[in-house]
Design a protein around this motif. Structure first.
Motif, mmCIF file in Angstrom:
data_model
loop_
_atom_site.group_PDB
_atom_site.id
_atom_site.type_symbol
_atom_site.label_atom_id
_atom_site.label_comp_id
_atom_site.label_asym_id
_atom_site.label_seq_id
_atom_site.Cartn_x
_atom_site.Cartn_y
_atom_site.Cartn_z
ATOM 1 N N LEU A 181 0.981 -0.924 -0.215
ATOM 2 C CA LEU A 181 -0.275 -0.130 -0.071
ATOM 3 C C LEU A 181 0.932 1.090 0.064
ATOM 4 N N TRP A 182 1.616 1.526 0.700
ATOM 5 C CA TRP A 182 2.322 2.058 0.952
ATOM 6 C C TRP A 182 3.843 2.772 -0.149
ATOM 7 N N ARG A 183 3.811 1.744 -1.043
ATOM 8 C CA ARG A 183 4.596 1.732 -2.346
ATOM 9 C C ARG A 183 4.408 2.299 -3.443
ATOM 10 N N ALA A 184 2.500 1.930 -3.337
ATOM 11 C CA ALA A 184 1.462 2.742 -3.852
ATOM 12 C C ALA A 184 1.922 3.924 -4.260
ATOM 13 N N ARG A 185 1.543 4.249 -2.691
ATOM 14 C CA ARG A 185 1.153 5.818 -2.579
ATOM 15 C C ARG A 185 2.988 6.887 -2.837
ATOM 16 N N HIS A 186 4.206 6.031 -2.865
ATOM 17 C CA HIS A 186 4.581 6.740 -3.160
ATOM 18 C C HIS A 186 5.120 6.643 -3.569
ATOM 19 N N HIS A 187 4.549 6.192 -5.332
ATOM 20 C CA HIS A 187 4.512 5.645 -6.751
ATOM 21 C C HIS A 187 3.494 6.703 -7.216
ATOM 22 N N ALA A 188 2.723 7.138 -6.130
ATOM 23 C CA ALA A 188 2.246 7.799 -7.027
ATOM 24 C C ALA A 188 2.541 9.295 -8.176
ATOM 25 N N TYR A 189 4.016 9.585 -7.928
ATOM 26 C CA TYR A 189 3.320 10.621 -8.923
ATOM 27 C C TYR A 189 4.336 9.980 -10.467
ATOM 28 N N PHE A 190 4.452 8.532 -10.446
ATOM 29 C CA PHE A 190 5.141 7.867 -11.193
ATOM 30 C C PHE A 190 3.518 7.527 -11.745
ATOM 31 N N ALA A 191 2.879 7.033 -10.846
ATOM 32 C CA ALA A 191 1.621 6.582 -11.319
ATOM 33 C C ALA A 191 0.711 7.342 -11.995
ATOM 34 N N ALA A 192 1.194 8.804 -11.559
ATOM 35 C CA ALA A 192 -0.221 10.338 -12.456
ATOM 36 C C ALA A 192 0.602 9.901 -13.878
ATOM 37 N N LEU A 193 1.804 10.274 -13.707
ATOM 38 C CA LEU A 193 3.064 10.379 -14.810
ATOM 39 C C LEU A 193 2.193 9.739 -16.186
ATOM 40 N N ALA A 194 1.716 8.146 -15.937
ATOM 41 C CA ALA A 194 0.907 6.969 -16.482
ATOM 42 C C ALA A 194 0.914 7.226 -17.332
ATOM 43 N N MET A 195 -0.876 8.022 -16.296
ATOM 44 C CA MET A 195 -2.029 8.474 -16.893
ATOM 45 C C MET A 195 -1.985 9.142 -18.523
ATOM 46 N N ARG A 196 -1.015 9.182 -19.126
ATOM 47 C CA ARG A 196 -0.743 10.488 -19.887
ATOM 48 C C ARG A 196 0.681 10.813 -20.313
ATOM 49 N N PRO A 197 1.108 9.767 -21.047
ATOM 50 C CA PRO A 197 2.010 9.697 -21.620
ATOM 51 C C PRO A 197 2.475 10.225 -22.403
ATOM 52 N N GLY A 198 3.966 11.013 -22.370
ATOM 53 C CA GLY A 198 4.945 12.186 -22.776
ATOM 54 C C GLY A 198 4.079 13.770 -22.032
ATOM 55 N N CYS A 199 3.446 13.294 -21.152
ATOM 56 C CA CYS A 199 2.835 15.177 -20.290
ATOM 57 C C CYS A 199 3.894 15.625 -20.336
ATOM 58 N N GLU A 200 3.511 16.844 -19.374
ATOM 59 C CA GLU A 200 5.072 17.837 -18.570
ATOM 60 C C GLU A 200 4.216 17.682 -17.402
ATOM 61 N N CYS A 201 4.540 17.151 -16.661
ATOM 62 C CA CYS A 201 4.036 17.389 -15.209
ATOM 63 C C CYS A 201 3.853 18.916 -13.879
ATOM 64 N N VAL A 202 3.087 19.127 -13.850
ATOM 65 C CA VAL A 202 4.122 20.789 -12.850
ATOM 66 C C VAL A 202 3.175 20.019 -11.592
ATOM 67 N N VAL A 203 4.319 19.882 -10.365
ATOM 68 C CA VAL A 203 3.782 19.060 -9.339
ATOM 69 C C VAL A 203 3.580 20.617 -7.830
ATOM 70 N N ALA A 204 2.260 20.953 -8.050
ATOM 71 C CA ALA A 204 1.642 21.737 -6.877
ATOM 72 C C ALA A 204 1.725 22.149 -5.798
ATOM 73 N N ASP A 205 1.887 22.459 -5.057
ATOM 74 C CA ASP A 205 1.881 22.366 -3.425
ATOM 75 C C ASP A 205 1.645 23.301 -2.737
ATOM 76 N N VAL A 206 0.810 23.334 -1.123
ATOM 77 C CA VAL A 206 0.198 24.231 -0.785
ATOM 78 C C VAL A 206 0.444 23.337 0.859
ATOM 79 N N CYS A 207 0.362 24.492 1.893
ATOM 80 C CA CYS A 207 0.005 23.819 3.267
ATOM 81 C C CYS A 207 -0.828 24.921 4.017
#
Length: 467
Positions: A323-349
């Motif tokens: 389960l935690w490996r899947a959470r840690h790989h969330a970024y790469f899982a997201a990239l796979a949704m749109r092959p060849g995409c550019e990813c901008v990772v935004a964060d706020v707190c």
């Protein structure tokens, strides 16, 4: 090439020649190596340095800085290249110091629960080294980052809700200043009232005030029992309000992570899971067998009161790891949704009371803008991320993303939050820093930088624009 640029080029070549005589094959000017060191993750524009050097000790770092200080050549420290806001790029050229060979665990003081490490040690390598001591280092940003890089960006991550950020777990530092001078600040004592807290100043300075060459870190006891759970919710707000109630009730959470339905769909496909494709919480407790069981009962009551379905608690190591490996790989899982995409990772707190409102407003803005953008978050401390998946050459889509991102940060500021919970400023958020604190505060930061690094050679252009 104008005269000034020609002078800079000549000085840079002079520095490379001088340092090349000293470092030999541990200095490279190869194009591929320079390109690799000119960018981190999730920042589209890369700026390669003029050369890369692999130092092996503090003295060598000092030697490079003395040379570059004399010749006014920029120096950029590089760890694992996992930073997200262009921290390691070299927009003004210069020398990249790849710290990966300074990767020794120098000392472990098990009786005092602390250790001394070089900056190139990764968090996974440290915990592997500690596995037989009954201790571990808890700060977990997801990526297997180097500890020097984590300190420089004031990293946090999945376990912050219990163990704090890297800032809470650094006791002392050895740092090389811009002129090559080596200093030590802090101590192994658990508290001190001695002078300015320079350890905290270097923590999060993004390599603009000095280069870390050694760190003394606080360690924690490995828990007797660890239990993880997954619960799904019909609505995004229900999941976030569950987090708020658990935090406000004083539940001793070790981790609590949020994935929206878009991110769950990506993780299912990438990590071969079968989670309900709904807003989901990953929850973890540390303690004794009895306390973990009691904590899960309490969490389940709260989650069900907010409409949770599909509650699944797991205490066995193999299932938890998956389960935690899947959470840690969330970024790469997201990239796979749109092959060849550019990813901008935004964060706020944001303060925990403003979390539900801010996440819901961001999701609505994303959907109105017709963007593909999963949301994930270390929501136990009010921190969440949006992974914007963009077509590289679609200017209109990028413009819509910028509008959503600006709105997300403005909303965070309205509720008393910050433009970045853990990614840092780098190149990407310099204007957001001004929006958050105002020009007088940023000018004060700039004056501090000028006093410590008068020739602006340490990671120039990061945090704020060079004067």
């Amino acid at each position: 090439m104008n005269a000034a640029a020609g002078d800079r080029h000549a000085l840079t070549q002079r520095a490379i020649e001088s340092l090349g005589n000293r470092f030999g094959q541990r200095l490279s000017t190869g194009a591929a190596i320079r390109e690799q060191h000119g960018r981190g993750e999730a920042f589209a524009t890369g700026f390669p340095p003029d050369a890369v050097i692999w130092p092996e000790n503090t003295g060598e770092v000092s030697e490079v800085l003395r040379t570059c200080h004399e010749l006014r050549i920029p120096v950029i420290a590089y760890g694992a290249g996992t930073s997200l806001e262009g921290h390691v790029s070299a927009p003004n050229g210069g020398i990249c110091l790849d710290m990966s060979r300074m990767n020794q665990v120098v000392e472990v003081h098990a009786e005092d629960a602390d250790c001394v490490v070089q900056p190139g040690v990764t968090r996974e390598a440290l915990n592997s080294y500690l596995r037989d001591t009954g201790l571990f280092f808890p700060v977990d940003p997801g990526a297997n980052a180097t500890l020097g890089g984590m300190i420089s960006t004031r990293a946090s991550g999945t376990t912050t809700v219990r163990y704090g950020t890297i800032a809470h777990n650094v006791l002392a530092l050895e740092v090389v200043l811009a002129n090559g001078e080596v200093i030590r600040c802090g101590s192994r004592a658990r508290k001190s009232s001695a002078g300015y807290d320079l350890v905290r100043l270097f923590t999060g300075a993004e390599g603009t005030l000095g280069i870390i060459t050694e760190a003394t870190l606080r360690l924690h006891g490995q828990p007797e029992a660890v239990g993880s759970g997954v619960c799904s919710f019909p609505q995004l707000r229900d999941a976030v309000e569950t987090v708020i109630e658990l935090i406000q009730s004083g539940a001793p959470l070790a981790r609590i992570e949020f994935l929206d339905d878009v991110q769950v769909r990506a993780c299912n496909a990438h990590s071969k899971l079968s989670l309900p494709e709904m807003p989901t919480l990953f929850i973890e407790f540390h303690g004794t067998q009895a306390s973990v069981a009691e904590q899960f009962e309490r969490a389940e009551e709260v989650a069900r009161a907010h409409g949770a379905t599909g509650l699944d608690w797991a205490c066995d190591e193999a299932r938890r790891a998956k389960l935690w490996r899947a959470r840690h790989h969330a970024y790469f899982a997201a990239l796979a949704m749109r092959p060849g995409c550019e990813c901008v990772v935004a964060d706020v707190c944001v303060p925990i009371s403003g979390l539900a409102e801010c996440v819901a407003a961001t999701r609505a803005d994303i959907d109105r803008a017709s963007l593909i953008a999963p949301i994930v978050g270390h929501v136990g401390d009010g921190n969440f991320h949006v992974l914007f998946l963009l077509a590289p050459d679609d200017a209109a889509e990028h413009a819509r993303m910028e509008k959503v991102y600006d709105s997300m940060i403005a909303h965070a500021h309205r509720v008393g939050g910050t433009c970045t919970g853990e990614h840092g400023i780098g190149l990407g958020k310099r204007d957001k820093l001004v929006a958050e604190f105002g020009e007088p505060v940023v000018a004060l930061m700039r004056r501090l930088k000028e006093a410590w690094d008068p020739h602006d050679i340490l990671n120039p252009g990061k945090v704020f624009r060079s004067s």
